[in-house]
Design an enzyme around this catalytic site. Structure first.
Site, PDB file in Angstrom:
ATOM      1  N   ARG A 173      14.687 131.897  -6.063  1.00 20.35           N
ATOM      2  CA  ARG A 173      16.156 132.340  -6.220  1.00 20.35           C
ATOM      3  C   ARG A 173      15.979 133.575  -7.037  1.00 20.35           C
ATOM      4  O   ARG A 173      16.975 133.999  -7.675  1.00 20.35           O
ATOM      5  CB  ARG A 173      16.992 131.316  -6.842  1.00 20.35           C
ATOM      6  CG  ARG A 173      17.052 130.016  -6.047  1.00 20.35           C
ATOM      7  CD  ARG A 173      18.205 128.959  -6.869  1.00 20.35           C
ATOM      8  NE  ARG A 173      18.310 127.975  -5.923  1.00 20.35           N
ATOM      9  CZ  ARG A 173      18.836 126.619  -6.031  1.00 20.35           C
ATOM     10  NH1 ARG A 173      19.452 126.580  -7.400  1.00 20.35           N
ATOM     11  NH2 ARG A 173      18.974 125.588  -5.444  1.00 20.35           N
ATOM     12  N   ARG A 177      20.393 142.557  -7.161  1.00 20.97           N
ATOM     13  CA  ARG A 177      22.056 142.915  -7.371  1.00 20.97           C
ATOM     14  C   ARG A 177      22.027 144.221  -7.120  1.00 20.97           C
ATOM     15  O   ARG A 177      21.390 145.248  -7.526  1.00 20.97           O
ATOM     16  CB  ARG A 177      22.086 142.781  -9.014  1.00 20.97           C
ATOM     17  CG  ARG A 177      23.560 142.783  -9.323  1.00 20.97           C
ATOM     18  CD  ARG A 177      23.565 142.432 -10.829  1.00 20.97           C
ATOM     19  NE  ARG A 177      23.408 141.134 -11.325  1.00 20.97           N
ATOM     20  CZ  ARG A 177      23.288 140.776 -12.437  1.00 20.97           C
ATOM     21  NH1 ARG A 177      23.471 141.423 -13.524  1.00 20.97           N
ATOM     22  NH2 ARG A 177      23.233 139.539 -12.677  1.00 20.97           N
ATOM     23  N   ARG A 250       3.504 124.531 -21.225  1.00 26.89           N
ATOM     24  CA  ARG A 250       3.049 125.691 -21.771  1.00 26.89           C
ATOM     25  C   ARG A 250       3.393 126.017 -23.258  1.00 26.89           C
ATOM     26  O   ARG A 250       4.559 125.489 -23.506  1.00 26.89           O
ATOM     27  CB  ARG A 250       3.488 126.931 -21.078  1.00 26.89           C
ATOM     28  CG  ARG A 250       2.868 127.126 -19.405  1.00 26.89           C
ATOM     29  CD  ARG A 250       1.593 127.483 -19.600  1.00 26.89           C
ATOM     30  NE  ARG A 250       1.292 128.992 -19.907  1.00 26.89           N
ATOM     31  CZ  ARG A 250       0.307 129.277 -20.005  1.00 26.89           C
ATOM     32  NH1 ARG A 250      -1.009 128.582 -20.054  1.00 26.89           N
ATOM     33  NH2 ARG A 250      -0.049 130.569 -20.243  1.00 26.89           N
ATOM     34  N   GLU A 301       5.536 138.062 -28.522  1.00 27.52           N
ATOM     35  CA  GLU A 301       5.330 136.644 -28.013  1.00 27.52           C
ATOM     36  C   GLU A 301       4.105 136.468 -27.047  1.00 27.52           C
ATOM     37  O   GLU A 301       4.157 137.175 -25.849  1.00 27.52           O
ATOM     38  CB  GLU A 301       6.732 136.343 -27.162  1.00 27.52           C
ATOM     39  CG  GLU A 301       7.073 134.889 -26.750  1.00 27.52           C
ATOM     40  CD  GLU A 301       8.331 134.492 -26.235  1.00 27.52           C
ATOM     41  OE1 GLU A 301       8.267 134.297 -25.308  1.00 27.52           O
ATOM     42  OE2 GLU A 301       9.163 134.822 -26.971  1.00 27.52           O
ATOM     43  N   TYR A 349      13.037 122.116 -17.215  1.00 30.48           N
ATOM     44  CA  TYR A 349      13.361 123.357 -17.821  1.00 30.48           C
ATOM     45  C   TYR A 349      14.904 123.567 -17.708  1.00 30.48           C
ATOM     46  O   TYR A 349      15.353 123.746 -16.793  1.00 30.48           O
ATOM     47  CB  TYR A 349      12.642 124.393 -17.138  1.00 30.48           C
ATOM     48  CG  TYR A 349      12.886 125.923 -17.749  1.00 30.48           C
ATOM     49  CD1 TYR A 349      11.970 126.170 -18.948  1.00 30.48           C
ATOM     50  CD2 TYR A 349      13.908 126.734 -17.758  1.00 30.48           C
ATOM     51  CE1 TYR A 349      12.044 127.391 -19.540  1.00 30.48           C
ATOM     52  CE2 TYR A 349      14.177 127.761 -18.504  1.00 30.48           C
ATOM     53  CZ  TYR A 349      13.353 128.097 -19.436  1.00 30.48           C
ATOM     54  OH  TYR A 349      13.650 129.110 -20.332  1.00 30.48           O
TER      55      TYR A 349
END
Length: 371
Positions: A173, A177, A250, A301, A349
């Site tokens: 998905r 835009r 993860r 990160e 998730y």
């Protein structure tokens, strides 16, 4: 013999905190425990020199659930932060999500029709196939340029696998835009709690007894004896001592630095999409709350392979792991007086609003009808 508590709530993240608030509101006695040295789970903010630092990665609240939004606004108000991340590919900057700004930056197009024609050209042989993996799915959706620059490297770092080894549904998905709009989310409501997430979870946990640095799985018998019902939001397979095998997760490593500059990257979140950069993103925390401090705090990160002893941040929902999760769910349904919920206990998730909705629904069922 009447037990000391109605509910022992394992984990003080959003699921546990919301459930606890609902229970306390109904006159129940709650003991909330957490193996960390703080409450709030992954939403916890460490305040560093006046800046609320999202200790476990960026948490930007967004929802279209009117009930969840109304519920949270009982406890905190939200600022008007809008998530507009950037992608850095070898020094080139692109707006996310993929919108007309992105397409103009890539190809110089100015209208939606021009952008659609360019994407159609780039889809090529993948336009009419049934995608067998993430790479084929992405190429079918957005074509070669966007995939190579903005998806492939980032996704392979994040998941620790080649895109050809990842299932197609992960990216099924992917939004395109065709307007000039950098707002990452389409939800009705968005923002950061004024005062940070600690202000929210602190309110939710009022009236509870709290024990930190307490591992439920190491003291199960002693803790279970304290309450009529367990609300468990930890890892599903760990609850059952991995008896069927461990599922995959993860993990993440956060490298947080205080810098003697007022503005490091001019944006709250910048993703690094090149495969040769080892981290996935840099967060500059002050921008979540429009900070004006003369210094800043950033977090770099790094995605990591999970192993026992590391924090599990998100499940790897491929077919094999989901089959194993379903076997554990069968065991969970047989557990008397235990309610499982949250991202780790459900092995799904969830966004924050989904966790809150799940907690509200679980609490309603437990408090009004029993389990």
């Amino acid at each position: 013999m009447k037990k000391e508590y109605d509910f022992l709530i394992v984990g003080s993240g959003l699921f546990g905190s919301v459930f606890a608030q609902c229970a306390i509101e109904h006159g129940k006695r709650c003991l909330v425990i957490d193996r960390r040295n703080h409450t709030g789970g992954n939403t916890y903010c460490n305040r560093i020199e006046g800046i609320n630092v999202h200790t476990y990665g960026a948490h930007i609240f967004h929802t279209s659930d009117d009930g969840v939004w109304k519920y949270l606004n009982r406890f905190v108000s939200f600022n008007n932060f809008i998530n507009s991340p950037l992608a850095n590919y070898n020094g080139e900057l692109y707006n996310l999500p993929f919108n007309m700004n992105t397409f103009h930056q890539l190809w110089g197009v100015r209208t939606a029709d021009e952008a659609k024609r360019k994407i159609a050209e780039q889809q090529g042989e993948y336009a009419g196939i049934e995608p067998q993996n993430l790479e084929e799915q992405a190429l079918q959706l957005v074509g070669r340029d966007i995939y190579e620059k903005l998806i492939k490297g980032y996704t392979e770092k994040q998941w620790g696998r080649k895109a050809t080894e990842l299932p197609s549904f992960i990216i099924k998905r992917l939004p395109l835009r065709f307007i000039y709009d950098n707002n990452y989310f389409n939800d009705k409501y968005q923002g950061i709690p004024v005062g940070g997430y600690n202000a929210l979870t602190g309110k939710l946990l009022e009236g509870c007894d709290i024990m930190l640095n307490t591992d439920f799985l190491q003291h199960r018998a002693e803790l279970t004896a304290k309450a009529d019902t367990i609300v468990y939001s930890g890892m599903l397979d760990a609850y059952f001592d991995y008896r069927l095998g461990n599922m995959e997760y993860r993990s993440l490593l956060f490298d947080t630095k205080t810098l003697n500059t007022a503005n490091f990257q001019s944006n709250a979140v910048i993703n690094y999409t090149s495969a040769d950069v080892p981290f996935t993103r840099i967060i500059e925390h002050k921008h979540f709350e429009f900070g004006t401090q003369h210094h800043t705090v950033i977090t770099i990160e790094y995605p990591m392979k999970w192993k026992k002893g590391r924090e599990a941040y998100y499940p790897v929902n491929d077919a094999a792991n989901d089959r194993l999760a379903n076997e554990y769910r069968i065991l969970a349904r047989k557990e008397a007086n235990v309610i499982f919920g949250g991202r780790l206990a459900d092995y799904r998730y969830y966004d924050m609003d989904q966790v809150i909705r799940k907690a509200l629904d679980a609490a309603e069922q437990a408090l009004n009808t029993g389990r």
